[in-house]
Design an enzyme around this catalytic site. Structure first.
Site, PDB file in Angstrom:
ATOM      1  CG  HIS A   1      18.633 -30.869  76.280  1.00 46.56           C
ATOM      2  ND1 HIS A   1      18.753 -30.628  74.932  1.00 46.56           N
ATOM      3  CD2 HIS A   1      18.755 -32.217  76.428  1.00 46.56           C
ATOM      4  CE1 HIS A   1      18.935 -31.768  74.293  1.00 46.56           C
ATOM      5  NE2 HIS A   1      18.946 -32.759  75.180  1.00 46.56           N
TER       6      HIS A   1
ATOM      7  NE  ARG B   1      15.685 -40.317  72.046  1.00 46.57           N
ATOM      8  CZ  ARG B   1      16.035 -40.691  70.807  1.00 46.57           C
ATOM      9  NH1 ARG B   1      15.849 -41.946  70.415  1.00 46.57           N
ATOM     10  NH2 ARG B   1      16.566 -39.833  69.965  1.00 46.57           N
TER      11      ARG B   1
ATOM     12  CB  SER C   1      20.351 -31.692  80.995  1.00 47.57           C
ATOM     13  OG  SER C   1      20.462 -32.022  79.648  1.00 47.57           O
TER      14      SER C   1
HETATM   15  C1  LIG Z   1      19.765 -41.181  71.711  1.00 45.03           C
HETATM   16  C2  LIG Z   1      19.802 -40.489  73.031  1.00 45.03           C
HETATM   17  C3  LIG Z   1      20.164 -39.144  73.114  1.00 45.03           C
HETATM   18  C4  LIG Z   1      20.169 -38.486  74.333  1.00 45.03           C
HETATM   19  N1  LIG Z   1      20.649 -37.212  74.404  1.00 45.03           N
HETATM   20  C5  LIG Z   1      20.656 -36.563  75.588  1.00 45.03           C
HETATM   21  C6  LIG Z   1      21.176 -35.259  75.698  1.00 45.03           C
HETATM   22  O1  LIG Z   1      21.745 -34.717  74.760  1.00 45.03           O
HETATM   23  N2  LIG Z   1      21.059 -34.618  76.865  1.00 45.03           N
HETATM   24  C7  LIG Z   1      20.455 -35.182  77.936  1.00 45.03           C
HETATM   25  O2  LIG Z   1      20.301 -34.523  78.952  1.00 45.03           O
HETATM   26  N3  LIG Z   1      20.033 -36.468  77.900  1.00 45.03           N
HETATM   27  C8  LIG Z   1      20.132 -37.164  76.752  1.00 45.03           C
HETATM   28  N4  LIG Z   1      19.719 -38.458  76.681  1.00 45.03           N
HETATM   29  C9  LIG Z   1      19.237 -39.100  77.888  1.00 45.03           C
HETATM   30  C10 LIG Z   1      20.358 -39.575  78.794  1.00 45.03           C
HETATM   31  O3  LIG Z   1      21.368 -40.197  78.056  1.00 45.03           O
HETATM   32  C11 LIG Z   1      19.750 -40.529  79.814  1.00 45.03           C
HETATM   33  O4  LIG Z   1      18.685 -39.872  80.445  1.00 45.03           O
HETATM   34  C12 LIG Z   1      20.736 -40.968  80.873  1.00 45.03           C
HETATM   35  O5  LIG Z   1      21.938 -41.393  80.310  1.00 45.03           O
HETATM   36  C13 LIG Z   1      20.105 -42.082  81.682  1.00 45.03           C
HETATM   37  O6  LIG Z   1      21.014 -42.478  82.658  1.00 45.03           O
HETATM   38  P1  LIG Z   1      20.660 -43.642  83.653  1.00 45.03           P
HETATM   39  O7  LIG Z   1      21.746 -43.684  84.641  1.00 45.03           O
HETATM   40  O8  LIG Z   1      19.273 -43.444  84.158  1.00 45.03           O
HETATM   41  O9  LIG Z   1      20.628 -44.962  82.763  1.00 45.03           O
HETATM   42  P2  LIG Z   1      21.894 -45.812  82.217  1.00 45.03           P
HETATM   43  O10 LIG Z   1      23.007 -44.950  81.814  1.00 45.03           O
HETATM   44  O11 LIG Z   1      21.345 -46.744  81.195  1.00 45.03           O
HETATM   45  O12 LIG Z   1      22.376 -46.619  83.488  1.00 45.03           O
HETATM   46  C14 LIG Z   1      21.668 -47.711  83.983  1.00 45.03           C
HETATM   47  C15 LIG Z   1      22.667 -48.714  84.505  1.00 45.03           C
HETATM   48  O13 LIG Z   1      21.994 -49.769  85.163  1.00 45.03           O
HETATM   49  C16 LIG Z   1      22.682 -50.966  84.915  1.00 45.03           C
HETATM   50  N5  LIG Z   1      21.762 -52.081  85.139  1.00 45.03           N
HETATM   51  C17 LIG Z   1      20.655 -52.380  84.427  1.00 45.03           C
HETATM   52  N6  LIG Z   1      20.076 -53.499  84.907  1.00 45.03           N
HETATM   53  C18 LIG Z   1      20.827 -53.911  85.952  1.00 45.03           C
HETATM   54  C19 LIG Z   1      20.740 -55.015  86.836  1.00 45.03           C
HETATM   55  N7  LIG Z   1      19.788 -55.937  86.730  1.00 45.03           N
HETATM   56  N8  LIG Z   1      21.686 -55.137  87.806  1.00 45.03           N
HETATM   57  C20 LIG Z   1      22.686 -54.221  87.928  1.00 45.03           C
HETATM   58  N9  LIG Z   1      22.826 -53.163  87.075  1.00 45.03           N
HETATM   59  C21 LIG Z   1      21.900 -53.005  86.109  1.00 45.03           C
HETATM   60  C22 LIG Z   1      23.115 -50.821  83.472  1.00 45.03           C
HETATM   61  O14 LIG Z   1      24.171 -51.682  83.131  1.00 45.03           O
HETATM   62  C23 LIG Z   1      23.487 -49.360  83.402  1.00 45.03           C
HETATM   63  O15 LIG Z   1      24.857 -49.146  83.650  1.00 45.03           O
HETATM   64  C24 LIG Z   1      19.757 -39.170  75.490  1.00 45.03           C
HETATM   65  C25 LIG Z   1      19.428 -40.520  75.412  1.00 45.03           C
HETATM   66  C26 LIG Z   1      19.485 -41.178  74.193  1.00 45.03           C
HETATM   67  C27 LIG Z   1      19.212 -42.636  74.125  1.00 45.03           C
END
Ligand SMILES: Cc1cc2nc3c(=O)[nH]c(=O)nc-3n(C[C@H](O)[C@H](O)[C@H](O)COP(=O)(O)OP(=O)(O)OC[C@H]3O[C@@H](n4cnc5c(N)ncnc54)[C@H](O)[C@@H]3O)c2cc1C
Length: 479
Positions: free
Chosen positions: A49, A311, A342
């Protein structure tokens, strides 16, 4: 005992791990799934974004704009595809044109460069398939598209090469501060001990936070359904087309993907289910209707698959990246909903900077900042292809017909650092199985390769770890 444990190998955890790997510290990532990028990071719009959505002065805005700016260098250093295709917020009701100006002003205050409000004629000239009702649009040339799998995997690989340990199939079940002043982390795979913990557990970050703090957190899972369309219609639009945002988010978009498909979605449906990623007919109908308001005659007959992502929504709609007040040495990276992808490079840098300060970390002098991606055969000339096959005949065998992925690419995906161990692991690294037939043709062939290369029996091979086995048992004995 390690210096830092990062919980979660999504895009946030892997960005943090990579940034921490610059320093002389022992770092371990615990991930409950069998691979990186198994949570929200695998199911999103894949948009980088521009940064005009988030409120001025918010952490979301700051990290979005910074992460966007970092993406050119990062994609070059990690050898992953990234394209600044530009985005357009489309207005189809005259009385809502003021909304574009509000977004424009916010974007300028957030530091987004090159924003421009387009007239109806200018918008239609840039995107002929926009709705005939278009009244104007906000154009952001810095908006981009990326592959979320490749971004996450590349950061993890690079962190691993620089000494970060990854423990997969390792679910954090409880965390306690020991009398030794260290964090004791109980998992299904034994106990881990660390000086610092970083909670990057996506929609589960509230559960992890609540293990150590009396000030409880509650994440609402906001589901987004998508349809992915065939490459045949990948050029239907060339920019990312958004409607005007609402309090539920950026709305249903239509965008090309960096690999040449067309993506339509997402919906925004609040659910109380951390595993609720099943799409629904109602969701698909809704996204089709909403996307059709902005883009005419959407070719929805070309849908090849649908999926949903969750999300990690917090009531305050803001990234929470801070040391937990009643749990010193425990850092939350929570509420990382969009634009988390992003912002991820900037999130990684912010958390590493926090820990650098707290732990007086010293940069390594042998840190490797670049990584070579899988050798791709797509786009090679016949001469280049012949040259490659001469060096390694495995590049002469096509395994995935839809995406033209060779055995050589799959072998590379399996044998590189943090290599693939499942069908989805191969798919996300190479695109084998991402095409029109959705792995109908190549699955058995990829299974043969996994069986041969990793010594996994057919019964052990899974789609994506856990109990997603494909073959349950033999129906006939050995012949
Ligand atoms: C519909 C949708 C559209 C989106 N579009 C965009 C976009 O176009 N551009 C953008 O910038 N962002 C976008 N986002 C947001 C973006 O996808 C997220 O902000 C980002 O992927 C979050 O990453 P994360 O690593 O924080 O979480 P996650 O990718 O969920 O990673 C968390 C990890 O923790 C692990 N975990 C959880 N609990 C435990 C536990 N107890 N022990 C060990 N491991 C654990 C999980 O298995 C997972 O692998 C979108 C999100 C959604 C849902």
């Amino acid at each position: 005992m390690v210096d830092v444990i990062v919980i979660g190998a999504g895009v946030s955890g892997c960005a943090i791990a990579r940034e921490l790997s610059r320093y002389d510290a022992s770092v371990c990532v615990l991930e409950k799934c069998e691979d990186v990028c198994e949570g929200t990071s695998k199911a999103n719009s894949a948009i980088v974004h521009a940064g005009f959505d988030a409120d001025e002065g918010s952490l979301m805005a700051k990290l979005n704009v910074k992460g966007n700016e970092m993406m050119d260098d990062l994609s070059r250093d990690l050898d992953i595809p990234f394209k600044r295709n530009g985005s357009m917020v489309v207005c189809i009701h005259k009385e809502e044109l003021d909304g574009l100006k509000t977004l424009y002003d916010r974007g300028v205050k957030n530091g987004v460069k090159g924003l421009k409000i387009l007239s109806r004629e200018e918008a239609l000239e840039m995107e002929p398939n926009l709705s005939e009702n278009v009244e104007g649009a906000l154009y952001a040339p810095t908006g981009g598209i990326i592959c979320p799998f490749e971004l996450t995997i590349a950061m993890a690989e690079n962190a691993s090469v620089n000494g970060v340990e990854f423990r997969f199939n390792t679910k954090v079940e409880d965390i306690k501060k020991g009398e030794d002043g260290l964090w004791h982390i109980r998992t299904n795979n034994g106990e881990y001990v660390s000086r610092y913990v970083v909670n990057a557990a996506g929609v589960h970050a509230d559960e992890i936070h609540n293990m150590v703090s009396a000030d409880k957190m509650h994440i609402i899972e906001r589901r987004g359904d998508y349809c992915l369309l065939d490459k045949q219609v990948g050029n239907y639009v060339s920019h990312t087309i958004f409607p005007q945002p609402t309090k539920f988010g950026k709305g249903v978009l239509v965008t090309p993907t960096v690999h040449g498909n067309l993506l339509v979605g997402p919906t925004a449906i609040d659910i109380e289910n951390k595993e609720g990623t099943a799409t629904t007919a109602a969701g698909i109908n809704e996204l089709t209707a909403k996307a059709s308001e902005n883009v005419r005659n959407l070719p929805m007959r070309n849908v090849i698959t649908s999926f949903a992502g969750l999300r990690a929504h917090l009531e305050r709609h803001e990234f929470v990246i801070e040391e937990v007040k009643d749990a010193p040495c425990f850092i939350d990276v929570a509420g990382i909903e969009s634009p988390g992808l992003s912002a991820s490079p900037a999130i990684g840098q912010m958390v590493a900077d926090m820990l650098k300060e707290k732990m007086s970390l010293i940069p390594k002098d042998n840190w490797i900042g670049t990584r070579k991606g899988i050798t791709r055969t797509e786009g090679l000339s016949v001469e280049e292809m012949n040259e490659l096959i001469k060096k390694n005949p495995a590049y002469g065998t096509i395994v995935c017909r839809c995406e033209s992925i060779t055995e050589g690419e799959i072998l590379d995906a399996i044998h590189r650092p943090l290599g693939a161990r499942s069908l989805d692991g191969v798919k996300r690294r190479t695109r084998a199985g991402m095409g029109r037939c959705q792995a109908g043709f190549c699955s058995p062939r990829t299974m043969e390769i996994l069986n041969r290369e990793l010594g996994l029996s057919y019964e052990e091979i899974t789609k994506s770890g856990g109990r997603s086995n494909i073959v349950i048992e033999r129906t006939k004995g050995e012949v």
